[in-house]
Design a protein around this motif. Structure first.
Motif, PDB file in Angstrom:
ATOM      1  N   GLU A   8       0.857  -1.185   0.000  1.00  0.00           N
ATOM      2  CA  GLU A   8       0.000   0.000   0.000  1.00  0.00           C
ATOM      3  C   GLU A   8       0.895   1.237   0.000  1.00  0.00           C
ATOM      4  O   GLU A   8       1.794   1.362   0.830  1.00  0.00           O
ATOM      5  N   SER A   9       0.664   2.117  -0.947  1.00  0.00           N
ATOM      6  CA  SER A   9       1.466   3.332  -1.026  1.00  0.00           C
ATOM      7  C   SER A   9       0.735   4.443  -0.286  1.00  0.00           C
ATOM      8  O   SER A   9      -0.425   4.722  -0.559  1.00  0.00           O
ATOM      9  N   ARG A  10       1.389   5.030   0.717  1.00  0.00           N
ATOM     10  CA  ARG A  10       0.751   6.101   1.499  1.00  0.00           C
ATOM     11  C   ARG A  10       1.587   7.361   1.358  1.00  0.00           C
ATOM     12  O   ARG A  10       2.318   7.731   2.281  1.00  0.00           O
ATOM     13  N   GLY A  11       1.581   7.963   0.220  1.00  0.00           N
ATOM     14  CA  GLY A  11       2.384   9.173   0.006  1.00  0.00           C
ATOM     15  C   GLY A  11       3.853   8.820  -0.033  1.00  0.00           C
ATOM     16  O   GLY A  11       4.290   7.999  -0.840  1.00  0.00           O
ATOM     17  N   ARG A  12       4.626   9.380   0.894  1.00  0.00           N
ATOM     18  CA  ARG A  12       6.071   9.153   0.849  1.00  0.00           C
ATOM     19  C   ARG A  12       6.463   7.782   1.405  1.00  0.00           C
ATOM     20  O   ARG A  12       7.597   7.338   1.266  1.00  0.00           O
ATOM     21  N   ILE A  13       5.501   7.156   2.105  1.00  0.00           N
ATOM     22  CA  ILE A  13       5.833   5.875   2.749  1.00  0.00           C
ATOM     23  C   ILE A  13       4.998   4.742   2.145  1.00  0.00           C
ATOM     24  O   ILE A  13       3.788   4.893   1.952  1.00  0.00           O
ATOM     25  N   ALA A  45       6.186   5.764  -6.214  1.00  0.00           N
ATOM     26  CA  ALA A  45       6.697   7.091  -5.858  1.00  0.00           C
ATOM     27  C   ALA A  45       7.155   7.163  -4.401  1.00  0.00           C
ATOM     28  O   ALA A  45       7.901   8.068  -4.018  1.00  0.00           O
ATOM     29  N   ALA A  46       6.700   6.195  -3.558  1.00  0.00           N
ATOM     30  CA  ALA A  46       7.071   6.238  -2.141  1.00  0.00           C
ATOM     31  C   ALA A  46       8.591   6.214  -2.000  1.00  0.00           C
ATOM     32  O   ALA A  46       9.300   5.636  -2.823  1.00  0.00           O
ATOM     33  N   GLU A  47       9.072   6.848  -0.907  1.00  0.00           N
ATOM     34  CA  GLU A  47      10.525   6.983  -0.759  1.00  0.00           C
ATOM     35  C   GLU A  47      11.105   6.017   0.269  1.00  0.00           C
ATOM     36  O   GLU A  47      12.316   5.807   0.338  1.00  0.00           O
ATOM     37  N   ILE A  48      10.248   5.461   1.112  1.00  0.00           N
ATOM     38  CA  ILE A  48      10.729   4.525   2.142  1.00  0.00           C
ATOM     39  C   ILE A  48       9.616   3.500   2.366  1.00  0.00           C
ATOM     40  O   ILE A  48       8.430   3.824   2.206  1.00  0.00           O
ATOM     41  N   ALA A  49       9.996   2.260   2.705  1.00  0.00           N
ATOM     42  CA  ALA A  49       8.970   1.228   2.936  1.00  0.00           C
ATOM     43  C   ALA A  49       9.074   0.702   4.358  1.00  0.00           C
ATOM     44  O   ALA A  49      10.173   0.647   4.944  1.00  0.00           O
ATOM     45  N   VAL A  50       7.925   0.346   4.912  1.00  0.00           N
ATOM     46  CA  VAL A  50       7.879  -0.292   6.228  1.00  0.00           C
ATOM     47  C   VAL A  50       7.279  -1.689   6.050  1.00  0.00           C
ATOM     48  O   VAL A  50       6.179  -1.831   5.513  1.00  0.00           O
ATOM     49  N   ILE A  51       8.031  -2.720   6.485  1.00  0.00           N
ATOM     50  CA  ILE A  51       7.479  -4.086   6.461  1.00  0.00           C
ATOM     51  C   ILE A  51       7.012  -4.404   7.872  1.00  0.00           C
ATOM     52  O   ILE A  51       7.759  -4.215   8.841  1.00  0.00           O
ATOM     53  N   HIS A  52       5.790  -4.894   7.981  1.00  0.00           N
ATOM     54  CA  HIS A  52       5.313  -5.320   9.301  1.00  0.00           C
ATOM     55  C   HIS A  52       4.427  -6.546   9.138  1.00  0.00           C
ATOM     56  O   HIS A  52       4.099  -6.947   8.022  1.00  0.00           O
TER      57      HIS A  52
END
Ligand code: NAD
Length: 695
Positions: A8-13, A45-52
């Motif tokens: 899921e792309s949430r803006g920059r993240i 386009a997101a600049e950083i990803a969080v895996i959880h």
């Protein structure tokens, strides 16, 4: 994308969610989904990803059901490398647990945030393998060699706080893992942080002495188990080789471990531990409630059982014969609880609350009238037990479970001393009862299913591994023990020394040999058992007369400083005694035996053959319902080496025909003791295994 990993792309993240109930295990779909998600992130386009992880944890580990099957692409090492190679920064946000492959995925990420309550670990060696997706290479770069070695060789996970302290994680976050991950990602964005692959970090310097010391300490402790040593080798590789060469070495060790019989043994142990409480007779049967435990007798066992119950939040009323004995019982329990406080298992406040509110040590049985489960642990005498159960019948409330901790006695007969035999059951704890994990639940002829269900529920509450047993002399464990001990005694009579037998069995993987165990338990116990069974003795039984001599000399084992071994300041763990060898030699002479030599291998073969043969009878008679019940009993109560999976698993791996044929050969010298159990013979003829009966 596979439904098990969401992007899921949430803006920059970008948020990557591993969603594969119950434990987000790294099956093929999850592995493929992670790779796809990273690829999608790179083109997003997101600049950083969080895996959880969705649900109660991050990732529980590899998918164990894939073990031993042909590997499917993408492999876990490839997935971890792919995450690490991502061109934009990746954060792992960890809650619940990141274990094994789960932690390796997190180590592939560039940053790690953990929330309180999470545990991080590489438990692979507990299943006979080593981390196989870079864990042994990346962890030392973050946490150093010593902390990594501790984690991989013991398999014990660390807490979130400890993970941060040792450098395995970067940050202790707050709240939900995703929230903590998003907050950390914002922070990293603000700092302009880029990808930070662990592989690019410096490896710790090679310290040969440290690894040598670790290796020799492990060798002493492991008794033949190999995986922790392979894990150590893999960690050492990372201090000597390039990252990619180290990864290749880890892979090589991993594949080697996959092929070992020990892996199969440890996985067998893992699965049967989970299967052992699944019994058709109690499926869907609701246990009775219990919060008040009554214990009768506050000696070795009663005090231990009371301690176990108190440590798990139950109230205990303990009845002894007189005030002095009640006070002694209370003192023993206080000592046990103090030890728990010292080991950090119990807070001082809780201990104080237990002693003032949850425990009462009394005389007379009337105080037991409110107890939900009453466990008798008085002397091992049928007359005494019957008397106790008659009294219990008088005072216990209707519906109370009446249990006996007898080691050998006929529970059907004990039950008949009451007007409510359906409520009577055996709860056979092992000494020390607040430490040993095994509980034999001995179901008598008239025991009601809900009483059995209650016993299993109590076992679970107490943190025990419960095994269902039927009534016979010694139930599962002590009955089998009596048989293999007899085989060991016969070897002594024929020329082996007790010290050689102990050594050979330690080499096989037991923590102690049978004669060391005898000294620890007290040689009076064996003596009493021989007395009790004197009238059942057969003229062809090989009799260990020297053991009676030792008893008569007051050599009762550790508690008198002498038994088979001498215990003193010079050798607190015992040293062999030539006098014992002389006593045995005299007994051989008396019985007209010409001693011969045994090899260590023959000692182990005979000991195991006796164990397996009696185990087969125990299964065939329904005393144990399945071979796995025997394996669990021997693993948890008798020190059987876990990496050999239990006697039945061990027999399967040796081949049942091999064992059967050995017994036939031994029978040529002694056809009274050595008779092939019919079940063993049948399975050997069918080229089958004990495992085939495990269901
Ligand atoms: P123990 O001699 O240490 O303790 C027995 C206690 O029972 C004594 O404190 C005694 O005062 C008390 N007692 C005797 N008669 C009583 C009565 N009528 N009312 C109240 N209290 C009474 O014995 P133990 O080693 O604790 O063994 C107890 C039971 O547990 C036995 O049946 C034994 O076979 C069984 N068991 C022992 C072990 C072991 O390793 N010691 C292991 C498993 C099972």
């Amino acid at each position: 994308m596979a439904g098990t990993v969401h992007f899921e792309s949430r803006g920059r993240i970008a948020v990557i969610t591993v969603d594969h109930a119950p434990v987000n295990a790294l099956g093929r779909d999850v592995r493929a989904g992670l790779v796809e998600a990273i690829e999608r992130f790179e083109s997003d386009a997101a600049e950083i990803a969080v895996i959880h992880g969705a649900g109660r944890l991050f990732i529980g580990g590899a998918d164990i059901s894939e073990f031993g099957k042909p590997p499917q692409e993408p492999s876990l090492p490839d997935v971890v490398n792919r995450i690490e190679a991502c061109t934009k920064p990746v954060v792992a946000a960890i809650h619940g647990a990141a274990l094994g492959g789960g932690l390796e995925v997190a180590l592939g990420a560039h940053y790690r945030v953990v929330v309180p309550g999470a545990s991080l670990g590489l438990p692979e060696t507990k299943l006979g393998v080593i981390p196989g997706a870079g864990g042994t290479q990346r962890a030392p770069r973050l946490a150093g060699v010593e902390a990594t070695l501790d984690m991989v060789t013991t398999g014990t996970p660390v807490s979130a706080a400890r993970a941060v302290e040792m450098g395995l994680a970067d940050k202790l976050g707050q709240g939900e893992a995703l929230e903590a991950g998003l907050a950390y990602a914002e922070e990293l964005l603000a700092q302009g942080a880029g990808p930070r692959p662990v592989r690019a970090m410096d490896a710790p310097a090679h310290d040969a002495a440290l690894f040598e010391a670790g290796r020799s300490a492990l060798q002493k402790k492991l008794r033949g188990e190999v995986a922790p040593l392979a894990a150590l080798d893999a960690v050492e590789a990372t201090t000597k080789l390039s990252f990619d060469e180290g990864l290749a070495e880890e892979r090589r060790q991993f594949m080697k471990m996959m092929e070992t019989p020990q892996r199969a043994g440890l996985i067998h142990a893992f699965f049967i531990e989970r299967k052992v409480a699944k019994l058709p007779e109690i499926e869907g049967v609701a246990p009775r409630g219990f919060s008040q435990i009554g214990v009768i007798g506050g000696g070795t066992m009663g005090a231990g059982i009371a301690t176990a119950s108190l440590l798990r939040g139950l109230s205990v009323t303990l009845a002894e014969r007189d005030d002095d004995a009640a006070a002694r019982a209370r003192a023993t329990i206080e000592k046990n609880l103090a030890a728990a406080v010292k080991r950090g298992k119990l807070s001082e406040d809780k201990r104080d609350a237990i002693l003032s509110d949850a425990l009462s040590c009394v005389t007379g049985y009337d105080a037991l009238s409110g107890a939900d489960v009453i466990i008798e642990a008085v002397f091992e005498s049928m007359d005494v037990k019957k008397e106790v159960f008659r009294e219990l019948d008088r005072v216990a409330k209707p519906g109370a479970v009446l249990a006996t901790n007898t080691s050998y006695l006929d529970i059907d007969e004990i039950a008949q001393a009451t007007s409510r035999p359906a409520d009577v059951i055996g709860l056979h704890f092992f000494s020390p009862a607040h430490v040993m994990k095994l509980l034999e639940v001995v179901v008598a002829k008239e025991t009601a299913p809900e009483v059995t269900a209650t016993a299993f529920a109590l076992g679970k509450k107490l943190g025990k591994v419960s095994v269902r047993a039927g009534v016979c002399d010694g139930f599962i464990g002590n009955r089998i023990l009596a048989h293999y001990r007899a085989a060991a005694d016969a070897m002594i009579l024929d020329g082996a020394s007790p010290y050689q037998i102990d050594r050979a069995l330690r080499e096989f993987g037991f923590p102690m040999g049978p004669y060391q165990v005898g000294d620890l338990a007290g040689l009076d116990i064996g003596y009493m058992t021989r007395q009790r069974k004197a009238d059942q003795r057969h003229e062809k039984d090989r009799y260990p007369g020297w053991a009676d001599t030792l008893y008569e000399m007051g050599r009762l084992g550790q508690k008198t400083g002498r038994g088979y071994y001498i215990y003193d300041e010079e050798s607190p763990r015992g040293r062999p005694d030539p006098e014992v060898e002389e006593i045995i030699a005299r007994e051989r002479e008396k019985q007209g035996v010409t001693p011969r030599d045994f090899t260590d291998a023959e000692i182990v073969e005979r000991y195991m053959a006796a164990m397996v043969n009696e185990s087969a009878r125990v299964v065939e008679e329904g005393i144990a319902q399945r071979p796995l019940d025997v394996d669990v009993t021997l693993l948890y109560g008798y020190g059987f080496p876990r990496h050999r999976g239990g006697p039945m698993h061990h027999a399967d791996s040796e081949g049942l025909a091999t064992i059967r044929d050995r017994i036939r050969r031994y029978a040529e010298e002694d056809d009274h003791f050595w008779k092939v159990a019919p079940l063993l013979d049948r399975l050997a003829n069918e080229n089958s295994t004990f495992a085939s009966l495990n269901g």
